[in-house]
Design an enzyme around this catalytic site. Structure first.
Site, mmCIF file in Angstrom:
data_model
loop_
_atom_site.group_PDB
_atom_site.id
_atom_site.type_symbol
_atom_site.label_atom_id
_atom_site.label_comp_id
_atom_site.label_asym_id
_atom_site.label_seq_id
_atom_site.Cartn_x
_atom_site.Cartn_y
_atom_site.Cartn_z
ATOM 1 N N GLY A 1 -52.351 -55.960 -56.072
ATOM 2 C CA GLY A 1 -52.419 -54.879 -55.100
ATOM 3 C C GLY A 1 -51.013 -54.518 -54.660
ATOM 4 O O GLY A 1 -50.108 -55.350 -54.702
ATOM 5 N N GLN B 1 -44.691 -51.305 -49.172
ATOM 6 C CA GLN B 1 -44.007 -52.319 -49.969
ATOM 7 C C GLN B 1 -42.981 -51.731 -50.934
ATOM 8 O O GLN B 1 -42.194 -52.468 -51.516
ATOM 9 C CB GLN B 1 -45.019 -53.159 -50.743
ATOM 10 C CG GLN B 1 -45.878 -54.020 -49.836
ATOM 11 C CD GLN B 1 -46.852 -54.828 -50.654
ATOM 12 O OE1 GLN B 1 -47.906 -54.334 -51.035
ATOM 13 N NE2 GLN B 1 -46.477 -56.061 -50.950
ATOM 14 N N CYS C 1 -48.079 -62.578 -51.293
ATOM 15 C CA CYS C 1 -47.696 -61.177 -51.113
ATOM 16 C C CYS C 1 -46.388 -60.926 -51.860
ATOM 17 O O CYS C 1 -45.475 -61.744 -51.792
ATOM 18 C CB CYS C 1 -47.519 -60.896 -49.622
ATOM 19 S SG CYS C 1 -47.023 -59.212 -49.235
ATOM 20 N N LEU C 2 -46.321 -59.813 -52.568
ATOM 21 C CA LEU C 2 -45.112 -59.476 -53.310
ATOM 22 C C LEU C 2 -43.901 -59.340 -52.391
ATOM 23 O O LEU C 2 -42.776 -59.598 -52.805
ATOM 24 C CB LEU C 2 -45.311 -58.188 -54.113
ATOM 25 C CG LEU C 2 -46.402 -58.236 -55.190
ATOM 26 C CD1 LEU C 2 -46.553 -56.869 -55.853
ATOM 27 C CD2 LEU C 2 -46.123 -59.321 -56.213
ATOM 28 N N HIS D 1 -56.266 -57.071 -47.444
ATOM 29 C CA HIS D 1 -54.842 -57.434 -47.487
ATOM 30 C C HIS D 1 -53.974 -56.173 -47.620
ATOM 31 O O HIS D 1 -53.007 -55.997 -46.872
ATOM 32 C CB HIS D 1 -54.586 -58.391 -48.665
ATOM 33 C CG HIS D 1 -53.158 -58.803 -48.808
ATOM 34 N ND1 HIS D 1 -52.716 -60.063 -48.491
ATOM 35 C CD2 HIS D 1 -52.065 -58.127 -49.262
ATOM 36 C CE1 HIS D 1 -51.411 -60.138 -48.733
ATOM 37 N NE2 HIS D 1 -50.997 -58.969 -49.198
ATOM 38 N N GLU D 2 -54.324 -55.304 -48.557
ATOM 39 C CA GLU D 2 -53.533 -54.083 -48.765
ATOM 40 C C GLU D 2 -53.670 -53.114 -47.593
ATOM 41 O O GLU D 2 -52.696 -52.465 -47.205
ATOM 42 C CB GLU D 2 -53.906 -53.402 -50.086
ATOM 43 C CG GLU D 2 -53.638 -54.248 -51.323
ATOM 44 C CD GLU D 2 -52.232 -54.830 -51.394
ATOM 45 O OE1 GLU D 2 -51.272 -54.164 -50.963
ATOM 46 O OE2 GLU D 2 -52.095 -55.966 -51.891
ATOM 47 N N HIS E 1 -51.315 -53.810 -44.866
ATOM 48 C CA HIS E 1 -49.949 -53.307 -45.079
ATOM 49 C C HIS E 1 -49.757 -51.912 -44.496
ATOM 50 O O HIS E 1 -48.714 -51.621 -43.921
ATOM 51 C CB HIS E 1 -49.598 -53.272 -46.570
ATOM 52 C CG HIS E 1 -49.094 -54.568 -47.103
ATOM 53 N ND1 HIS E 1 -47.954 -55.180 -46.635
ATOM 54 C CD2 HIS E 1 -49.579 -55.374 -48.073
ATOM 55 C CE1 HIS E 1 -47.749 -56.306 -47.296
ATOM 56 N NE2 HIS E 1 -48.732 -56.452 -48.182
#
Length: 187
Positions: free
Chosen positions: A45, A50, A100-101, A142-143, A146
Site C-alpha cells: 500500500g 508518503q 510502513c515504507l 493503514h493507508e 496516512h
C-alpha cells in the site's frame, strides 16, 4: 516515475490530506507512478503523503501477501482509493504486525477492527461503497490513516513508543538503510 518515500518525522505525514477535484492533476499518471513506487519499495500500500503529496489518494495491491497457495484471498486485490471516507469500522479488534515504507525496519503489532466499509472514487472518478474484512480491511485502514495524518506507531503503547524513540529519531535523521530512495525531514 519512482518517487522517493517520505521518512518518519516529515511534516507532510502529519497533515490531513486535501480532496482531489477531477481535472486538478493527471490522476492516471499519478496512480501509475504510485504503483511503480510502491512495487519498487516492495510495499502492499502507498498513500500520497508518503510521496510528499498531501492529497487524498492511496493505492493497494495485496497480492504479495497471498504467497501461500491456499491463501488466494489477496489475489486481485489491487485498487485505487480517491477521496475515501471510512463509513464504518466494526467487528472484533485483532492484532497483526504492521510495517510502513516511511518507517523502515520497524514492525509492531497493531490492533484494528476486522471489518471496514469505505466510500471512495476510483481512477475514473466513479463512486463506490464497499466492505472489506481481514487483512484487506487492515491494509485499507493503514493507508487511510496516512491521509488523516496518522501513523501506525500512534497506536502503540507509551512504553513501546519509548522503546522505539531512538530508532524513530534515527530514521528522521536519515540514519537508516531502506533499499529504496527516501526523503528525510529538513534539519
Amino acid at each position: 516515475m519512482i518517487y522517493p518515500i517520505v521518512a518518519y518525522g516529515h511534516p507532510v505525514l502529519r497533515k490531513v490530506a486535501e480532496d482531489i477535484e477531477e481535472g486538478d492533476l493527471d490522476v492516471k499518471k499519478l496512480i501509475e507512478d504510485m504503483f511503480e513506487t510502491m512495487y519498487n519499495a516492495h510495499g502492499v500500500g502507498l498513500a500520497a503523503p508518503q510521496i510528499g503529496k498531501a492529497i487524498r489518494i492511496f493505492v493497494v495491491d495485496g497480492s504479495p501477501m497471498g504467497d501461500d497457495e491456499e491463501d488466494d484471498e489477496m489475489e486481485g486485490f489491487k485498487k485505487v482509493f480517491i477521496n475515501p471516507i471510512i463509513v464504518e469500522e466494526k467487528g472484533e479488534k485483532w492484532g497483526f504486525e504492521e510495517g510502513c515504507l516511511s518507517i523502515p525496519d520497524v514492525r509492531e503489532t497493531v490492533m484494528r477492527h476486522d471489518t471496514v466499509t469505505i466510500n471512495y472514487l476510483d481512477e475514473n472518478f466513479e463512486e463506490h461503497e464497499e466492505t472489506y474484512d481481514g487483512v484487506k480491511a487492515r491494509i485499507i485502514q493503514h493507508e487511510y490513516d496516512h491521509i488523516e495524518g496518522v501513523l501506525f506507531t500512534d497506536y502503540l503503547s507509551s512504553f513501546k513508543k519509548r522503546l522505539l524513540k531512538s530508532r524513530l529519531t534515527n530514521i528522521s535523521k536519515g540514519k537508516v538503510s531502506s533499499g529504496y530512495r527516501m526523503t528525510f525531514p529538513k534539519k
